[in-house]
Write a protein that holds these residues in place. Structure first.
Motif, PDB file in Angstrom:
ATOM      1  N   LEU A 158     -95.669  47.100  41.861  1.00  0.00           N
ATOM      2  CA  LEU A 158     -95.864  45.705  42.256  1.00  0.00           C
ATOM      3  C   LEU A 158     -94.823  44.796  41.611  1.00  0.00           C
ATOM      4  CD1 LEU A 158     -99.761  45.557  42.233  1.00  0.00           C
ATOM      5  CD2 LEU A 158     -98.199  45.865  44.159  1.00  0.00           C
TER       6      LEU A 158
ATOM      7  N   LEU B  38    -104.013  46.680  47.475  1.00  0.00           N
ATOM      8  CA  LEU B  38    -103.972  45.225  47.342  1.00  0.00           C
ATOM      9  C   LEU B  38    -105.327  44.619  47.010  1.00  0.00           C
ATOM     10  CD1 LEU B  38    -101.466  43.872  49.928  1.00  0.00           C
ATOM     11  CD2 LEU B  38    -101.269  44.151  47.470  1.00  0.00           C
TER      12      LEU B  38
ATOM     13  N   ARG C  73     -96.359  39.249  39.618  1.00  0.00           N
ATOM     14  CA  ARG C  73     -95.679  38.116  40.220  1.00  0.00           C
ATOM     15  C   ARG C  73     -95.202  37.132  39.151  1.00  0.00           C
ATOM     16  NH1 ARG C  73     -97.957  33.560  43.006  1.00  0.00           N
ATOM     17  NH2 ARG C  73     -99.164  33.608  41.095  1.00  0.00           N
TER      18      ARG C  73
ATOM     19  N   MET D 284    -101.234  42.517  40.662  1.00  0.00           N
ATOM     20  CA  MET D 284    -100.259  41.841  41.517  1.00  0.00           C
ATOM     21  C   MET D 284     -99.942  40.452  40.971  1.00  0.00           C
ATOM     22  SD  MET D 284     -98.320  41.801  44.202  1.00  0.00           S
ATOM     23  CE  MET D 284     -98.684  42.568  45.764  1.00  0.00           C
TER      24      MET D 284
ATOM     25  N   GLN E  24     -92.355  42.370  43.576  1.00  0.00           N
ATOM     26  CA  GLN E  24     -92.315  40.935  43.295  1.00  0.00           C
ATOM     27  C   GLN E  24     -90.936  40.493  42.796  1.00  0.00           C
ATOM     28  OE1 GLN E  24     -94.218  38.496  43.961  1.00  0.00           O
ATOM     29  NE2 GLN E  24     -96.076  39.530  44.641  1.00  0.00           N
TER      30      GLN E  24
ATOM     31  N   VAL F   7     -96.260  42.713  54.677  1.00  0.00           N
ATOM     32  CA  VAL F   7     -97.054  43.407  53.669  1.00  0.00           C
ATOM     33  C   VAL F   7     -96.643  44.874  53.689  1.00  0.00           C
ATOM     34  CG1 VAL F   7     -99.361  44.045  52.910  1.00  0.00           C
ATOM     35  CG2 VAL F   7     -98.988  41.859  54.029  1.00  0.00           C
TER      36      VAL F   7
ATOM     37  N   THR G 211     -98.215  38.373  48.404  1.00  0.00           N
ATOM     38  CA  THR G 211     -97.515  39.598  48.762  1.00  0.00           C
ATOM     39  C   THR G 211     -96.587  39.338  49.933  1.00  0.00           C
ATOM     40  OG1 THR G 211     -99.494  40.775  48.135  1.00  0.00           O
ATOM     41  CG2 THR G 211     -97.826  42.012  49.279  1.00  0.00           C
TER      42      THR G 211
END
Ligand code: ADP
Ligand code: MG
Length: 685
Positions: free
Chosen positions: A218, A637, A648, A644, A222, A629, A424
C-alpha cells in the motif's frame, strides 16, 4: 546485474521447462514473482490435544497404533483401511481411504502423527496425512502454506520450490521501505517477512509478516499517487487564472438560490486552486442532489471571465443537453457562450462548433467524453470539468498537453465514495466534499414492496399525477443485455399507457436504443411536464434533474446495485414537494433483501456507499475495471483500511521532504517511481 525479476524460474533447482510453463500459467515469470506469490492460507499442523478439539476440525495429533491395519479393497484401486490408535488416552479409529500402499508402514506399537478430520461422535479420524515417527516429521508443529495453483502443480511441489527459491535467492531480496518507516512501525526486515509469509513459525509471526508486506504494497501504491501529485503541483506550468473575484461573487449572488455552506466552501477551494500556477486536479464528491452542477458552473464562469475556455464532459447525451440548457440559463445574462458537442450533430454543425471553439467564439463546450480526445482544438482551454464518474486520467491530460494545453481539472462523482476507495482510486487528487443537501429538502420516503402490490403502486402514480407531479418508472435490468432491457421498457410502457391514457395522463418511453434526438425530445417533454410518467431503462440513472418529478418506481429492484438504486432515487426529491421511492423487489432474493433494507433505512449516500462496498467488494464498486482501484496482491481494501491510511500519510510526508528527491537512501524508491512511469515524459518534459 542479477536481480530477482530477471532471474529465470528455471534457474531454481527443481524447476523444469514443463514446470516453468505451468508457473507461467499463474502469471509467474521470474524468481521475484514466485517469491512474491503468497499463500492465501496456511494448513495448521500444530499438535493438538484431543480433549480440546471440536467435531469436524482438521487436526494433527500424535498417538500410538494399537492394532495392525485392516484393509478392504473395492475394485482395483479403491480401498478403506482401519486402524485402532491410542491418542491422548482416547481409543480412536483411524480411517484411510485409497492409501493402501501405506499398509506395510503401519504396525501395532508404532508411534505415529496423524492429520485428518475429526469425527467426535464416532471417535474417528479420517486421515489425510500420516507420519510414522522417525521418518521426516518435518511438518509437525508447523503452518504449511497453501497456494492458489492449477494444472499438475501440487502444494507439496510449490512449497518445496518456493523454499528452494528462497534459499537460492534470499541474498537478492532488498529492503524497499525507508529505514525510518521500518523503525517507526517496528517492522521485520523485508527478507525475513517474505520468508515468514511463506513459512511462519506460528500464526502470530505469519500475521506480522503479512502486515509488513501489506503495508509495503500500500505504501508503494500511495507513493506513486503522492509523487504524481507532488510533481504536478511543483511543476507550476498550469494556468494561473487571473480571476475577477468581485465579479464571480456577483454571479453567485445572482443565482436563483443561496449556496449551502458546503457549496461555498468548495467553491472557495476551487477558486483558490484556479488562481495557483499548478494544475488543479480536484475531486468533487457529494450525495445525489447536493448541488454539484452549480459549483461547476461557478468555476466555469470564473474561468471564462478570466479569458479562458471551459469544457464540461458528461457520460450521456441526455446529460449533455440538460447541462447545456441549465448553463445557458445561468450564463445568458453575462454573454457567456455555451455550445454542445455530441455525436448526433451533423457534420456541418460539428464543423461550426469546432471552428468557433478554435477561434474562441465559444466559451464553454458541453459534450460527451470524446470531447477531449478528438480533433477538438481550443483557443485557450483553462478548465475541464468531468461529471459523473469519468476519471480524467494521466492519458487524457497528456493528450491535452500535446495540444499545448494544461488545464485545471475538476472531477465530479455521481456517487459518494467510501473513504477507503477515495484515497485509493483518487489518491492523487485533492478532494472537496459537499456534506449537506440544500435546505428545505424533505427526505425521500422509500418503500420496498412485492410485485403483487403493483395495483396499489399504479394507484399511487395516479395520485401523484392528479396532484400535478411526475413519475419515473425504471424497468427491470437484465444483466448484459441492453436488448432485453429495452424490450422490458417497451412492454411496461405499453401496459402503463393503456392504464393511464384513459385518465388523461401521458406516458413516455426512454431507452438506450433511441436516437439522441428522440431521447432529447422525450426528456424535454418530461422536463416541461408534457409527459407525466416516464418509463425508462437506466439511461436516466445519473444526473437528470426534473424537480417536479416526485415519484420513483423501480421494477425488479433487487437486480440493481445499491449505489445504482441510490442514484435512481436521487432523481426525485429535487424540489420542494415530498418525494417517494417505491422499490418493487423479489422478497426471496437474499442480496436484494439486504439492499432493500439499506435503501429503506437510510437516505445518506455515504452510508449507502459504505454498505454497497461491503456487499460487493472493492473490485465491483465502480462497476468498471478502469476505476483506478488496483488489484492488490496481499492487501484487502476493506480489512486493511487503517494500513492504507497510514501508508497514505507516510507517503505524503515523504514526498514533501526535499531529501526524498535527492538523498541516496531513497534512490531505490525513486527508481521504483521511474519504473512505474511516474517520471515518464508526460510528467518531466
Ligand atoms: P447533483 O449534486 O446530484 O449533481 P444538482 O447539481 O443536479 O445535484 O442539483 C440538484 C438540484 O438542486 C438542482 O435542481 C439544483 O438547481 C438545486 N440546487 C443546487 N444548489 C442549491 C441550493 N444551494 N439551494 C437550492 N437548490 C439548489
Ligand atoms: Mg449532477
Amino acid at each position: 546485474m542479477l536481480d530477482l525479476y530477471t532471474a529465470k524460474l528455471t534457474d531454481i533447482r527443481g524447476v523444469t521447462e514443463k514446470k516453468r510453463e505451468e508457473l507461467q500459467e499463474l502469471g509467474l515469470h521470474s524468481v521475484g514473482q514466485l517469491i512474491e506469490y503468497y499463500p492465501f492460507r496456511y494448513e495448521d499442523y500444530t499438535l493438538r490435544d484431543l480433549a480440546e478439539v471440536k467435531d469436524g476440525d482438521k487436526i494433527t495429533v500424535r498417538g500410538q497404533l494399537a492394532s495392525n491395519p485392516q484393509m478392504q479393497m473395492y475394485g482395483r484401486s479403491k480401498s478403506r483401511m482401519l486402524c485402532k490408535v491410542i491418542i491422548d488416552n482416547f481409543f480412536v479409529t483411524a480411517v484411510w481411504f485409497n492409501q493402501h500402499y501405506l499398509k506395510d508402514k503401519l504396525a501395532a506399537g508404532a508411534e505415529i502423527v496423524l492429520t485428518g478430520k475429526w469425527d467426535q461422535k464416532r471417535l474417528q479420524l479420517t486421515v489425510s496425512e500420516a507420519e510414522v515417527s522417525g521418518q521426516g516429521g518435518s511438518k509437525i508443529g508447523t503452518l504449511q502454506p497453501v497456494y492458489s495453483i492449477t494444472g499438475t502443480l501440487t502444494q507439496k511441489w510449490m512449497r518445496k520450490t518456493v523454499k528452494q527459491a528462497l534459499t537460492q535467492y534470499a541474498g537478492l531480496i532488498q529492503e524497499v521501505l525507508p529505514r525510518s518507516l521500518v523503525d517507526k512501525y517496528g517492522f521485520m526486515p523485508r527478507r525475513a517477512a517474505i520468508g515468514m509469509i511463506h513459512e511462519p513459525g506460528d500464526l502470530e509471526q505469519g500475521q506480522q509478516a503479512r502486515r509488513r508486506m501489506v503495508y509495503e504494497e500500500l505504501f508503494l501504491f500511495q507513493l506513486k499517487m503522492q509523487a504524481y501529485r507532488a510533481i504536478t503541483h511543483d511543476r507550476a506550468d498550469g494556468v494561473a487564472h487571473p480571476l475577477n473575484l468581485p465579479d464571480v461573487r456577483a454571479f453567485v449572488r445572482a443565482l436563483p438560490f443561496t449556496l449551502t455552506e458546503s457549496q461555498k466552501k468548495v467553491v472557495a477551494e476551487i477558486l483558490h486552486d484556479l488562481q495557483e500556477p499548478f494544475c488543479m486536479n480536484r475531486l468533487l464528491q457529494g450525495d445525489v442532489g447536493a448541488g454539484k452542477t452549480v459549483v461547476a458552473a461557478v468555476a466555469l464562469y470564473a474561468v471564462v471571465k478570466a479569458g479562458y475556455q471551459g469544457a464540461l464532459m458528461v457520460p450521456t447525451e441526455i446529460l449533455a443537453e440538460q447541462h447545456k440548457r441549465s448553463l445557458d440559463k445561468l450564463f445568458a445574462p453575462y454573454g457567456v457562450q455555451v455550445a454542445l458537442l455530441t455525436g448526433s450533430l451533423t457534420d456541418r454543425q460539428r464543423r461550426d462548433v469546432l471552428g468557433s471553439l478554435q477561434m474562441g467564439l465559444v466559451d464553454v463546450v458541453v459534450g460527451t467524453h470524446a470531447l477531449i480526445q478528438e480533433d477538438v482544438l481550443f483557443r485557450q482551454l483553462g478548465l475541464v470539468v468531468t461529471d459523473e464518474q469519468h476519471r480524467f486520467g494521466v492519458q487524457q491530460r497528456s493528450i491535452l498537453r500535446k495540444k499545448g494545453m494544461n488545464p485545471d481539472v475538476l472531477t465530479m462523482t455521481a456517487t459518494p465514495i467510501p473513504r477507503t476507495l477515495a484515497i485509493t482510486a483518487f489518491g492523487d487528487m485533492d478532494v472537496s466534499t459537499l456534506r449537506e443537501l440544500p435546505k428545505g429538502r424533505k427526505p425521500i420516503k422509500t418503500y420496498a414492496v412485492t410485485h403483487d402490490m403493483l395495483p396499489r403502486v399504479l394507484g399511487f402514480i395516479e395520485k401523484a399525477a392528479a396532484a400535478g407531479r411526475q413519475t419515473y418508472v425504471i424497468c427491470p435490468l437484465i444483466e448484459e443485455s441492453e436488448k432485453l432491457d429495452v424490450q422490458n421498457a417497451i412492454d411496461v410502457h405499453v401496459q402503463l399507457q393503456q392504464h393511464f391514457a384513459p385518465h388523461g395522463y401521458v406516458t413516455g418511453l426512454l431507452h438506450g436504443r433511441m436516437t439522441a434526438a428522440e431521447k432529447d425530445e422525450v426528456m424535454r417533454d418530461f422536463s416541461e411536464n408534457r409527459v407525466h410518467i416516464l418509463v425508462s431503462t437506466t439511461v436516466i440513472e445519473v444526473g437528470v434533474d426534473v424537480p417536479n418529478a416526485t415519484l420513483m418506481i423501480v421494477y425488479d429492484a433487487h437486480r440493481f446495485g445499491l449505489s445504482q438504486l441510490h442514484q435512481l432515487r436521487g432523481r426525485v426529491g429535487r424540489g420542494e414537494h415530498q418525494s417517494f421511492c417505491i422499490l418493487i423487489a423479489d422478497p426471496k432474493n437474499e442480496v436484494g433483501k439486504e439492499r432493500m433494507k439499506a435503501m429503506t433505512s437510510t437516505g445518506d449516500g455515504f452510508e449507502i456507499a459504505r454498505r454497497d462496498l461491503e456487499l460487493r467488494g472493492p473490485g465491483d464498486f465502480f462497476g468498471t475495471k478502469q476505476s483506478g482501484v488496483p488489484d492488490f496482491r496481499l492487501a484487502d481494501l476493506l480489512k486493511d483500511f487503517e494500513i492504507m491510511e497510514m501508508a497514505r500519510d507516510d507517503a505524503a510526508d515523504l514526498v514533501r521532504d526535499p531529501e526524498f528527491w535527492t538523498a541516496a537512501a531513497y534512490l531505490p524508491l525513486r527508481q521504483f517511481l521511474q519504473r512505474e512511469h511516474i517520471f515518464d515524459s508526460d510528467v518531466l518534459d
